[in-house]
Every structure is written in C-alpha cells, then in structure tokens.
Design a protein around this motif. Sequence first.
Motif, PDB file in Angstrom:
ATOM      1  N   TYR A   1      18.476  -7.639  27.456  1.00 32.66           N
ATOM      2  CA  TYR A   1      18.931  -9.026  27.341  1.00 32.66           C
ATOM      3  C   TYR A   1      19.630  -9.487  28.622  1.00 32.66           C
ATOM      4  O   TYR A   1      19.492 -10.637  29.045  1.00 32.66           O
ATOM      5  CB  TYR A   1      19.871  -9.190  26.146  1.00 32.66           C
ATOM      6  CG  TYR A   1      19.190  -9.007  24.817  1.00 32.66           C
ATOM      7  CD1 TYR A   1      17.887  -9.443  24.618  1.00 32.66           C
ATOM      8  CD2 TYR A   1      19.832  -8.381  23.745  1.00 32.66           C
ATOM      9  CE1 TYR A   1      17.247  -9.270  23.403  1.00 32.66           C
ATOM     10  CE2 TYR A   1      19.205  -8.210  22.525  1.00 32.66           C
ATOM     11  CZ  TYR A   1      17.911  -8.652  22.367  1.00 32.66           C
ATOM     12  OH  TYR A   1      17.273  -8.482  21.161  1.00 32.66           O
ATOM     13  N   HIS A   2      20.377  -8.558  29.241  1.00 32.66           N
ATOM     14  CA  HIS A   2      21.036  -8.899  30.502  1.00 32.66           C
ATOM     15  C   HIS A   2      20.008  -9.208  31.581  1.00 32.66           C
ATOM     16  O   HIS A   2      20.157 -10.178  32.335  1.00 32.66           O
ATOM     17  CB  HIS A   2      21.940  -7.753  30.944  1.00 32.66           C
ATOM     18  CG  HIS A   2      22.587  -7.971  32.284  1.00 32.66           C
ATOM     19  ND1 HIS A   2      23.589  -8.882  32.489  1.00 32.66           N
ATOM     20  CD2 HIS A   2      22.338  -7.392  33.494  1.00 32.66           C
ATOM     21  CE1 HIS A   2      23.946  -8.865  33.758  1.00 32.66           C
ATOM     22  NE2 HIS A   2      23.202  -7.977  34.394  1.00 32.66           N
TER      23      HIS A   2
ATOM     24  N   TYR B   1      18.440 -12.498  30.934  1.00 29.59           N
ATOM     25  CA  TYR B   1      19.364 -13.567  31.331  1.00 29.59           C
ATOM     26  C   TYR B   1      19.340 -13.763  32.840  1.00 29.59           C
ATOM     27  O   TYR B   1      19.288 -14.898  33.333  1.00 29.59           O
ATOM     28  CB  TYR B   1      20.778 -13.235  30.858  1.00 29.59           C
ATOM     29  CG  TYR B   1      21.838 -14.177  31.386  1.00 29.59           C
ATOM     30  CD1 TYR B   1      22.004 -15.442  30.825  1.00 29.59           C
ATOM     31  CD2 TYR B   1      22.660 -13.804  32.446  1.00 29.59           C
ATOM     32  CE1 TYR B   1      22.964 -16.318  31.305  1.00 29.59           C
ATOM     33  CE2 TYR B   1      23.626 -14.673  32.934  1.00 29.59           C
ATOM     34  CZ  TYR B   1      23.766 -15.920  32.356  1.00 29.59           C
ATOM     35  OH  TYR B   1      24.719 -16.773  32.857  1.00 29.59           O
TER      36      TYR B   1
ATOM     37  N   GLU C   1      18.101 -16.991  34.772  1.00 29.91           N
ATOM     38  CA  GLU C   1      19.025 -17.630  35.705  1.00 29.91           C
ATOM     39  C   GLU C   1      18.380 -17.792  37.078  1.00 29.91           C
ATOM     40  O   GLU C   1      18.526 -18.836  37.730  1.00 29.91           O
ATOM     41  CB  GLU C   1      20.297 -16.777  35.823  1.00 29.91           C
ATOM     42  CG  GLU C   1      21.444 -17.461  36.538  1.00 29.91           C
ATOM     43  CD  GLU C   1      22.685 -16.598  36.547  1.00 29.91           C
ATOM     44  OE1 GLU C   1      22.597 -15.418  36.956  1.00 29.91           O
ATOM     45  OE2 GLU C   1      23.756 -17.088  36.138  1.00 29.91           O
TER      46      GLU C   1
END
Length: 366
Positions: free
Chosen positions: A143-144, A147, A151
């Motif tokens: 998930y990081h 993200y 981004e």
Amino acid sequence: MNARWAQIALLVAGAVLVGAVLTLEVYFNTRATHGAADLIDIAIPQFGRAAMWAALVPLILRLRELVPLARGTWAGGMSFHLAVSFGVMAVFYLGRMWAYTLWFEPTWPEGFWRMALQNFYGRNIIDMTYYWAVIAFGYGLEYHQRYKDEELKASQLETRLVETELQALRQQLHPHFLFNTLNTIAVLVRERRSEDAVNLIARLSALLRLSLDQRGVAEVTLQQELEFIDHYVEIQKVRFSDRLTVQQDIAPEVRSARIPHLLLQPLVENAIVHGIAPKSGPGRLEIAARRSGADLLLEVRDDGPGLPDGRMRAKEGVGLCNTRERLARLYGARAQLSLQTRPGRGVCVQVVLPYRADSGELRVQS
C-alpha cells in the motif's frame, strides 16, 4: 545493491529485536515462577526462534503475492494462510523441542510425541501471530508503494499540466506580437515607406530567428532577454522614428540572473502601445533591474499619459495577463507583478521574482 543490503540489515535488526524481547519475556517469567533462570540458556532458543522467523520472511512475503488474502472472495486466501500459519507454528514448536533434545539431552519417559502434546500451551500460538504480522507488513509495503506510485503519477501529471499551460501562455504572446508588427508593416506600405517596410521585415526575420533559437527554454539570462528587447525596440523605432527613446539602468551583477523567457517583451510592448503611442511628442521608456536581497526587481516605465487608478487592472491586455499567469505558475507566491500609475507622467510595471544566478536548473521544456 544498496537497497538489497538495506533490506537485509532491516531484517537482521528486526530478528535481533524480536529475539531480545522473547528472551526477556521468558527470562522474567521463569524467574517469577521458579525463582532462578539462566539468561544464556533462555536466549539461545529464543534467538534461534527469531532467526528462523527472519529466514522465513521472504518465503511468507512470496506466498502472500502468490495467494492473496482476497483469493476466492477471501475464503480461499484466508483458509490457505491460516493453514500455512498453523503448519509453520507446529513445525516451529516441534523443531524447538527437537533442538532442545539435541542440546540438553533430556529424557522423555512418556515419549517425545506425548511430551510434545502435553507441553503445548497457548503461547505457542504467537508463532501464528508472527506469520500474520509478516503478512500485514507485506500489505503495508504494498500500500505504501502504491501510494508513492500514485503520488509520483500525480506529480508528473501536474508537471505536464503546468508545462502545457505555460506553453499555451507563451504561444499566445507570439501572435499578439506578430499582429502588432505586421500592422506596423502594413502602415508603412500604405504610407509608401517601402525602404522602412523592407528593413522592418528584415529585423522581424532576425527577431523570429532569435526566438526560434530559444524555443523550448523556460528561462534565459537577463542579458539574453535584454538582447532580445534590443532587437524588438529596433523594430518599434521604425514605426516611431525619433519619437521613441529607450534607456536601461541594469545593475551589472544581475545580468546573469535567470528570468522566464519573453518576460520583458510584453511589458515593453505594453508600455509602447499604451504609453508612447498616444503621445504626440517624443516618449521615453526605461528598463531597470537590480537585486534586493533574495529577490530580483525588474521595472518597465514609460512617460505616457498614465491611467486612472480604477482602470489599472481593466487595462491589462494579453501581454500583462499572460505574464502575471506565467509568474504564478513558475514561482507561486514568490513572484509579484504590480502596476503603478502616475497620471500624466506614465505607468511603471514592477516584477519581483526570486533571484537565481545562471547556474540555476529550473527548466520547462516546450
């Protein structure tokens, strides 16, 4: 390679931390129940337990990728990992007992398997907890990364959008400038000033060549922009003959400062069209530049009729509006464009932007 070693170092550090926590837990529990405990004897199996878990982390993460928890509307994935985590826990438990047998050579009067069943207790379920903690860690990393990827995509999209908008704003300046110049050529032809018209066409050609040479460049030095302005003023002087005088007051240390390409041209054009042209007599245009701390101050002044205060923003045409928008896109709140009028004595346009020497790296490709 550095990232690989960083992952290994993180895994080793985590194993050491888990081993230390397990050792301290068992040590103090043993002292509380038996009154004495050998720290080394306790540490060896607990650190071995942590080391085995560390070795299994890559395998568990790989299993998570191959069989996600959501496989088969969650039922299949959850069942698979529950079974695997229970199996790993059982292997760990039996492996620790077997290692204990080899290390300490105890006797099992009732047999190994019966003792294994009798000594099983709820705390062994913690091995299953470790398994699921690794699963959660894997999803956290995923998930990081998602993200960060989103981004990055958003940042790239915003950059492309700004580049497109800046290019559109810049391209609006060229037709505006060409329209005024071609209109001047048409006036010269109607007035039968053929030689002046030919000279103006030649100068316009030279100016366009210079503009094409700087195509795709977001910033130029102030010196380069002033050279462009000199060519532009020469074109305007054909129209105004001896009525147009241009003076420059440029501090030597700011000539290498970087500014947006075609920043001054629309300001100079605006001053000529709205300040010099309406006058019946000679007109003077001044270009000034100096440094003020971390800022670069640019001024374009004319000695025309000026404007009433209430009409300041209303008189901003394509050139000034686009210049204001370009500054906002490139520098945000760090840049300002302001107009100061002196009724009967002209208008002064002041631009404040961050001072950056020629070593700057800001570029927006067309």
